[in-house]
Design an enzyme around this catalytic site. Structure first.
Site, PDB file in Angstrom:
ATOM      1  N   LYS A  67     -45.165 -34.805 -18.698  1.00  0.00           N
ATOM      2  CA  LYS A  67     -44.807 -33.405 -18.477  1.00  0.00           C
ATOM      3  C   LYS A  67     -46.011 -32.503 -18.789  1.00  0.00           C
ATOM      4  CE  LYS A  67     -41.647 -29.774 -20.187  1.00  0.00           C
ATOM      5  NZ  LYS A  67     -40.512 -29.445 -21.083  1.00  0.00           N
TER       6      LYS A  67
ATOM      7  N   ASP B  43     -44.284 -22.760 -21.561  1.00  0.00           N
ATOM      8  CA  ASP B  43     -42.849 -22.690 -21.280  1.00  0.00           C
ATOM      9  C   ASP B  43     -42.227 -21.494 -21.992  1.00  0.00           C
ATOM     10  OD1 ASP B  43     -40.191 -23.081 -20.748  1.00  0.00           O
ATOM     11  OD2 ASP B  43     -39.978 -24.880 -22.003  1.00  0.00           O
TER      12      ASP B  43
ATOM     13  N   LYS C 292     -36.893 -17.675 -23.668  1.00  0.00           N
ATOM     14  CA  LYS C 292     -36.792 -18.150 -25.051  1.00  0.00           C
ATOM     15  C   LYS C 292     -36.919 -16.970 -26.011  1.00  0.00           C
ATOM     16  CE  LYS C 292     -38.872 -22.748 -24.496  1.00  0.00           C
ATOM     17  NZ  LYS C 292     -37.715 -23.550 -24.909  1.00  0.00           N
TER      18      LYS C 292
ATOM     19  N   ASP D 218     -46.218 -27.647 -24.480  1.00  0.00           N
ATOM     20  CA  ASP D 218     -45.275 -28.286 -23.566  1.00  0.00           C
ATOM     21  C   ASP D 218     -45.979 -29.140 -22.507  1.00  0.00           C
ATOM     22  OD1 ASP D 218     -42.608 -28.751 -23.201  1.00  0.00           O
ATOM     23  OD2 ASP D 218     -42.245 -27.004 -21.928  1.00  0.00           O
TER      24      ASP D 218
ATOM     25  N   ASP E 104     -34.515 -22.741 -18.616  1.00  0.00           N
ATOM     26  CA  ASP E 104     -35.331 -23.309 -19.690  1.00  0.00           C
ATOM     27  C   ASP E 104     -35.254 -24.842 -19.724  1.00  0.00           C
ATOM     28  OD1 ASP E 104     -37.077 -23.284 -21.785  1.00  0.00           O
ATOM     29  OD2 ASP E 104     -35.625 -22.604 -23.294  1.00  0.00           O
TER      30      ASP E 104
ATOM     31  N   GLU F 264     -36.424 -26.884 -17.729  1.00  0.00           N
ATOM     32  CA  GLU F 264     -37.306 -27.013 -16.569  1.00  0.00           C
ATOM     33  C   GLU F 264     -38.042 -28.338 -16.545  1.00  0.00           C
ATOM     34  OE1 GLU F 264     -38.236 -25.773 -19.364  1.00  0.00           O
ATOM     35  OE2 GLU F 264     -40.127 -26.840 -19.610  1.00  0.00           O
TER      36      GLU F 264
ATOM     37  N   ARG G   6     -37.075 -31.428 -16.934  1.00  0.00           N
ATOM     38  CA  ARG G   6     -36.410 -32.439 -16.102  1.00  0.00           C
ATOM     39  C   ARG G   6     -36.548 -32.098 -14.613  1.00  0.00           C
ATOM     40  NH1 ARG G   6     -30.978 -31.292 -19.307  1.00  0.00           N
ATOM     41  NH2 ARG G   6     -32.532 -30.669 -20.833  1.00  0.00           N
TER      42      ARG G   6
HETATM   43  N1  BES Z   1     -40.056 -27.566 -23.798  1.00  0.00           N
HETATM   44  C1  BES Z   1     -38.699 -27.377 -24.192  1.00  0.00           C
HETATM   45  C2  BES Z   1     -38.276 -28.352 -25.288  1.00  0.00           C
HETATM   46  C3  BES Z   1     -38.691 -27.987 -26.690  1.00  0.00           C
HETATM   47  C4  BES Z   1     -38.037 -26.963 -27.356  1.00  0.00           C
HETATM   48  C5  BES Z   1     -39.659 -28.684 -27.347  1.00  0.00           C
HETATM   49  C6  BES Z   1     -38.389 -26.651 -28.647  1.00  0.00           C
HETATM   50  C7  BES Z   1     -39.994 -28.397 -28.642  1.00  0.00           C
HETATM   51  C8  BES Z   1     -39.364 -27.378 -29.296  1.00  0.00           C
HETATM   52  C9  BES Z   1     -37.773 -27.604 -23.007  1.00  0.00           C
HETATM   53  O1  BES Z   1     -38.265 -27.198 -21.787  1.00  0.00           O
HETATM   54  C10 BES Z   1     -36.554 -26.794 -23.269  1.00  0.00           C
HETATM   55  O2  BES Z   1     -36.665 -25.608 -23.309  1.00  0.00           O
HETATM   56  N2  BES Z   1     -35.446 -27.465 -23.461  1.00  0.00           N
HETATM   57  C11 BES Z   1     -34.227 -26.790 -23.758  1.00  0.00           C
HETATM   58  C12 BES Z   1     -33.123 -27.467 -22.970  1.00  0.00           C
HETATM   59  C13 BES Z   1     -31.822 -26.722 -22.998  1.00  0.00           C
HETATM   60  C14 BES Z   1     -31.953 -25.419 -22.258  1.00  0.00           C
HETATM   61  C15 BES Z   1     -30.755 -27.593 -22.393  1.00  0.00           C
HETATM   62  C16 BES Z   1     -33.980 -26.913 -25.262  1.00  0.00           C
HETATM   63  O3  BES Z   1     -34.251 -27.980 -25.823  1.00  0.00           O
HETATM   64  O4  BES Z   1     -33.575 -25.937 -25.851  1.00  0.00           O
HETATM   65 ZN    ZN Z   2     -40.287 -27.174 -21.585  1.00  0.00          ZN
HETATM   66 MN    MN Z   3     -37.901 -25.134 -21.437  1.00  0.00          MN
END
Ligand code: BES
Ligand code: ZN
Ligand code: MN
Length: 492
Positions: A263, A268, A275, A286, A345, A347, A349
């Site tokens: 990735k 992000d 966020k 990210d 968010d 994104e 996947r």
């Molecule tokens: N890059 C983030 C995952 C992440 C969040 C890594 C915090 C490290 C710390 C990913 O793109 C994301 O935002 N995932 C969301 C998914 C949710 C919206 C289902 C998450 O984990 O909050």
């Molecule tokens: Zn992300």
């Molecule tokens: Mn995200």
């Protein structure tokens, strides 16, 4: 840093500083005993005086050594006299280098490859010395106008009983070089490390290594391929997305490649599902999956591994603007499956699924993706192991075994079909989020819909790719794990 192996007798050693080990029962390690004899019992007398207890992580610097070609000695505590665990060995090495790096010494000799470490031969011990030292010596200085505390150390001599240490040195240098590249790219600010910048790094690798070829797909190429899911994410960004493809051809022409997918979200912000502000800077990390793919390919090429390896990095930003993808949008992925975006968010996947579909055309032996995919993995596992999920037990077990050797841990979570229920959508084939339960698993389940045609494993590295707080910085994980996986494939 220059490293070398020295197998000659200790008595003739000349050095600014020698690192030796002492156990908590006041016994010296094998090499340290020889030094002690040569110095007429100097070390024993200091230990008997009680100046160092020999507990793990204890250190004592002797900075005047009379009548000797060794100018200083650093005693390092190893704890109980029995084979050290790999973790404790690494702690002792870190304690040593953290003292040395603050001293005004140009070259050191390290005798710590002589102590017994569980399940580690001289090759692995030598490799650990290089890996732990290089980790501690890493500095990110690129964006500071005042120079950081300068490290004076230039040469490290590893004392060893035989030349198998050379293999460990070569592996250690390749792995730490890959880790350093991954850390550096990750620590760079997101206004410098853009998708275009990552693509340039991949082109640089191709320029450095004969066996590497890099191809960069741009937005128009991705449109032709029908990557509607990846392109949905990139719509809110003004930085052009890139799909980076790196092929390392070290194996037989017809050998199926191992494909890594990383990735490469260079920032992000969450998109329209923005966020919260606190800690958002860390979302520059990210792209750590992509950085680790670059680091691993560099290590593989440096070691000339007789394997074919492909690295694929979907690189983009996830930002909100008037063109951005919205909650409720339905995207058509390259596989043909439609996806209802319920949260912009989620994104990672969305860019990975099209890249996994693309991976099929390489006729892969296995596909391993690595992604800072979910905050939920921090809830489940903290910042110790990476999350591991996959559709093939043998592949998962290979990764677990490599992680143990490499000291780069993983923990497997289930990928059972029951969880697919959570991804049902009223309006498309799949929803891109699965509700609040088991977020790491439902994210992997989403990807599983795009990996049915090959053996696949997924590493969620959101808890392990960087440190937060006062020691904020990238770790370079899982480059050690993946390089070990490759080394094991060579020797299988
Ligand atoms: N890059 C983030 C995952 C992440 C969040 C890594 C915090 C490290 C710390 C990913 O793109 C994301 O935002 N995932 C969301 C998914 C949710 C919206 C289902 C998450 O984990 O909050
Ligand atoms: Zn992300
Ligand atoms: Mn995200």
């Amino acid at each position: 840093m220059n490293y070398s192996i020295e197998t000659n007798a200790l008595e003739t050693l000349k050095s600014d500083l020698l690192v030796v080990g002492v156990y908590s029962n006041q016994q010296l390690t094998f090499a340290a005993k020889a030094i002690d004899v040569a110095m007429n019992g100097l070390l024993t007398s200091i230990i008997n005086r009680g100046d160092i207890a020999g507990k793990l992580n204890d250190t004592l610097l002797l900075n005047v050594i009379p009548n000797s070609q060794i100018e200083r000695i650093l005693l390092v505590g190893l704890g109980e006299q029995k084979p050290l665990t790999a973790k404790n060995y690494r702690k002792a090495l870190a304690a040593a280098i953290n003292v040395v790096k603050k001293l005004n010494v140009n070259s050191i000799a390290v005798s710590l490859a002589d102590c017994d470490v569980e399940k580690a031969d001289l090759t692995l011990k030598t490799r650990q010395i290089v890996e732990v030292f290089e980790d501690a010596l890493y500095q990110f200085t690129e964006c500071k106008t005042q120079p950081a505390d300068e490290i004076k150390l230039k040469n490290i001599v590893i004392l060893a009983t035989d030349s198998t240490a050379q293999t460990g040195l070569a592996q250690g240098l390749a792995i730490s070089g890959g880790v350093r590249l991954a850390k550096h790219l990750a620590d760079l600010p997101p206004n410098i490390c853009t998708p275009t910048f990552l693509a340039q790094q991949a082109l640089t690798l191709a320029g450095t290594f004969e066996a590497i070829e890099t191809t960069i797909l741009d937005v128009a190429d991705m449109e032709k391929l029908g990557m509607g899911s990846l392109l949905g994410v990139t719509r809110g960004s003004r930085e052009p997305a890139k799909l980076i493809s790196i092929e390392y051809k070290g194996g037989e022409a017809n050998a199926k490649p191992i494909v890594f997918v990383g990735k490469g979200l260079t920032f992000d912000a969450g998109g329209i599902s923005l966020k919260p502000g606190a800690g958002m800077d860390e979302m520059k990390y990210d792209m750590c999956g992509g950085a680790a793919v670059l680091g691993t390919l560099q290590a593989a090429a440096e070691l000339n591994l007789p394997l074919n390896i492909v690295g694929l990095i979907p690189a983009t930003e996830n930002l909100p603007d008037g063109q951005a993808c919205k909650p409720g949008d339905v995207l058509t992925s390259m596989s043909g499956k439609t996806i209802e975006v319920l949260n912009t968010d989620a994104e990672g996947r969305l860019i990975l699924c099209d890249t996994l579909t693309y991976a099929k055309r390489f006729n892969p032996e296995v596909v391993i993706d690595l992604a800072t995919l979910t905050g939920a993995v921090l809830v489940a596992l903290g910042r110790v192991p990476s999350g591991l999920l996959g559709n093939d037990d043998a592949l998962c077990n290979d990764l677990i075994s490599a992680s143990e050797t490499a000291n780069d841990s993983v923990w497997r979570l289930p990928l059972w079909e029951e969880y697919q229920e959570q991804l049902k959508s009223n309006f498309a084939d799949l929803a891109n989020i699965g509700g609040k339960d088991a977020g790491t698993i439902t994210a992997a389940c989403f990807l599983a819909n795009f990996t049915e045609d090959f053996r696949w494993a997924h590493l969620d590295i959101a808890g392990t790719a960087w440190r937060t707080g006062s020691a904020k910085g990238a770790t370079g994980r899982p480059v050690p794990l993946l390089t070990q996986y490759l080394l094991n494939r060579v020797h299988a």
